[in-house]
Design an enzyme around this catalytic site. Structure first.
Site, PDB file in Angstrom:
ATOM      1  NE  ARG A 142      -3.859   0.580   1.902  1.00  0.00           N
ATOM      2  CZ  ARG A 142      -5.106   0.702   2.373  1.00  0.00           C
ATOM      3  NH1 ARG A 142      -5.356   1.482   3.402  1.00  0.00           N
ATOM      4  NH2 ARG A 142      -6.100   0.048   1.814  1.00  0.00           N
TER       5      ARG A 142
ATOM      6  CG  HIS B 259      -8.188  -0.266  -3.142  1.00  0.00           C
ATOM      7  ND1 HIS B 259      -7.398  -1.327  -2.744  1.00  0.00           N
ATOM      8  CD2 HIS B 259      -8.852   0.149  -2.017  1.00  0.00           C
ATOM      9  CE1 HIS B 259      -7.584  -1.539  -1.456  1.00  0.00           C
ATOM     10  NE2 HIS B 259      -8.447  -0.668  -0.987  1.00  0.00           N
TER      11      HIS B 259
ATOM     12  CD  GLN C  82     -12.782  -1.947  -1.216  1.00  0.00           C
ATOM     13  OE1 GLN C  82     -12.025  -1.826  -0.275  1.00  0.00           O
ATOM     14  NE2 GLN C  82     -14.004  -2.430  -1.056  1.00  0.00           N
TER      15      GLN C  82
ATOM     16  CG  ASP D 188     -13.376   6.152  -2.092  1.00  0.00           C
ATOM     17  OD1 ASP D 188     -13.222   6.091  -0.853  1.00  0.00           O
ATOM     18  OD2 ASP D 188     -12.417   6.137  -2.897  1.00  0.00           O
TER      19      ASP D 188
ATOM     20  CB  CYS E  45     -14.085   1.084  -0.509  1.00  0.00           C
ATOM     21  SG  CYS E  45     -13.754   2.859  -0.531  1.00  0.00           S
TER      22      CYS E  45
ATOM     23  NE  ARG F 163     -10.031  -5.451   0.134  1.00  0.00           N
ATOM     24  CZ  ARG F 163      -9.337  -4.421   0.616  1.00  0.00           C
ATOM     25  NH1 ARG F 163      -9.961  -3.349   1.066  1.00  0.00           N
ATOM     26  NH2 ARG F 163      -8.011  -4.440   0.624  1.00  0.00           N
TER      27      ARG F 163
END
Ligand code: CP
Ligand code: NVA
Length: 303
Positions: free
Chosen positions: A100, A127, A130, A221, A261, A289
């Site tokens: 990340r 991402h 996700q 988001d 998310c 996830r």
């Protein structure tokens, strides 16, 4: 899945995603056997995380393997030592690197210098874990994806980019509504359009109500992503009118899924009643996830 690295949804073919979802289903149905016993991964995180860290750590443990978490500041990639040295050293100890990082180029550079698979756990560009979990969540809910409509209302950045690419591959109609200055990256949008399968339609509109009209699911988001804190005031102004709330959801199909998310800012991109209401599948996305990432780990790391 003969996948060396997972940096972008573009690394996966529709058949790869199909296979991943079959594996995910099997792994979710019962606690998996320890197929990754003796294997380890490093989690290299330059930004905070709740879901990604816990889902990778617990997922890896459920597969019999081990995860080493390297917090922001622990290794100070690029400052204490070059990204290439970090990649080469980690490759001598672990079987995979989950990264990340702020700049997508850092993930690409890690992959270039690593002899083990690198998995993107969020960059400024994408991402993918996700978006894969999100579409798996919709697949569970609807039984099949082609022809379904997802609306994304918010900032056209990392999460939106991965959704564009995955919806194109899975035959989902994705309608994205953003303020003019916050459209998705033009290059990624074009790739999504060009790779869109017959059932998929990829579009951008300015009006959130138009995007949401007849949608089976509505996604948002945060307006201020990690690392953009100094843009906060300007973004709050630019995104007025883009909140997912009861009034916007009235344009969607009855009972449409509300997706996020997480982490969320109630009262900004989404109202508390929408996020915490009966239509919300945000916690299913969070749970998935882990299952989808177990699928990714098992397909990429199993001997
Ligand atoms: N959705 C997501 O990636 O959450 P975290 O930032 O908590 O990992
Ligand atoms: N766009 C958000 C996603 C968080 C999971 C961010 O980058 O902070």
């Amino acid at each position: 899945m003969s996948l060396r690295h997972l940096l972008s949804i573009s690394d996966l073919s529709p058949a790869d995603i199909q296979r991943l979802y079959e594996r995910t289903r099997a792994l979710k149905e019962k606690l998996p056997s320890p197929t990754l016993q003796g294997k380890s991964i490093a989690l290299v995180f330059e930004k905070p995380s709740l879901r990604t860290r816990v889902s990778f750590e617990v997922g890896m443990a459920q597969l019999g393997g081990y995860a080493v978490y390297l917090a922001p500041g622990d290794i100070r990639m690029g400052t204490r030592e070059p990204v290439s040295d970090v990649a080469q050293n980690l490759s001598r100890w672990v079987d995979g690197i989950v990264a990340r990082v702020f700049r997508h180029e850092t993930a690409v550079e890690l992959a270039q210098h690593s002899s083990v698979p690198v998995i993107n756990a969020l960059t400024d560009r994408e991402h993918p874990c996700q978006a894969l979990a999100d579409l798996y969540t919709l697949l569970e809910r609807f039984g099949s994806l082609p022809g379904r409509k997802l609306a994304f209302v918010g900032d056209g950045n990392n999460v939106c980019h991965s959704l564009l690419l995955v919806c194109a591959r899975l035959g989902v109609h994705l309608s994205v509504a953003t303020p003019e200055g916050y459209r998705p990256d033009a290059g990624i949008f074009e790739v999504a359009r060009q790779t869109a399968s017959a059932d998929s339609r990829i579009e951008w509109v300015h009006d959130p109500a138009e995007a949401v009209r007849n949608a089976d699911a509505v996604y948002t988001d945060v307006w201020v992503s990690m690392g953009q804190e100094e843009e906060r005031e300007g973004k709050l102004r630019a995104f007025q009118g883009f909140q997912v709330n009861e009034s916007l959801l009235s344009f969607a199909r009855k009972g449409a899924a509300v997706m996020h998310c997480l982490p969320a800012r109630r009262g900004e991109e989404i109202s508390a009643s929408a996020l915490d209401g009966p239509q919300s599948v945000a916690l299913d996305q969070a749970e998935n996830r882990m299952h989808v990432q177990k699928g990714i780990l098992s397909l990429m790391l199993e001997p």
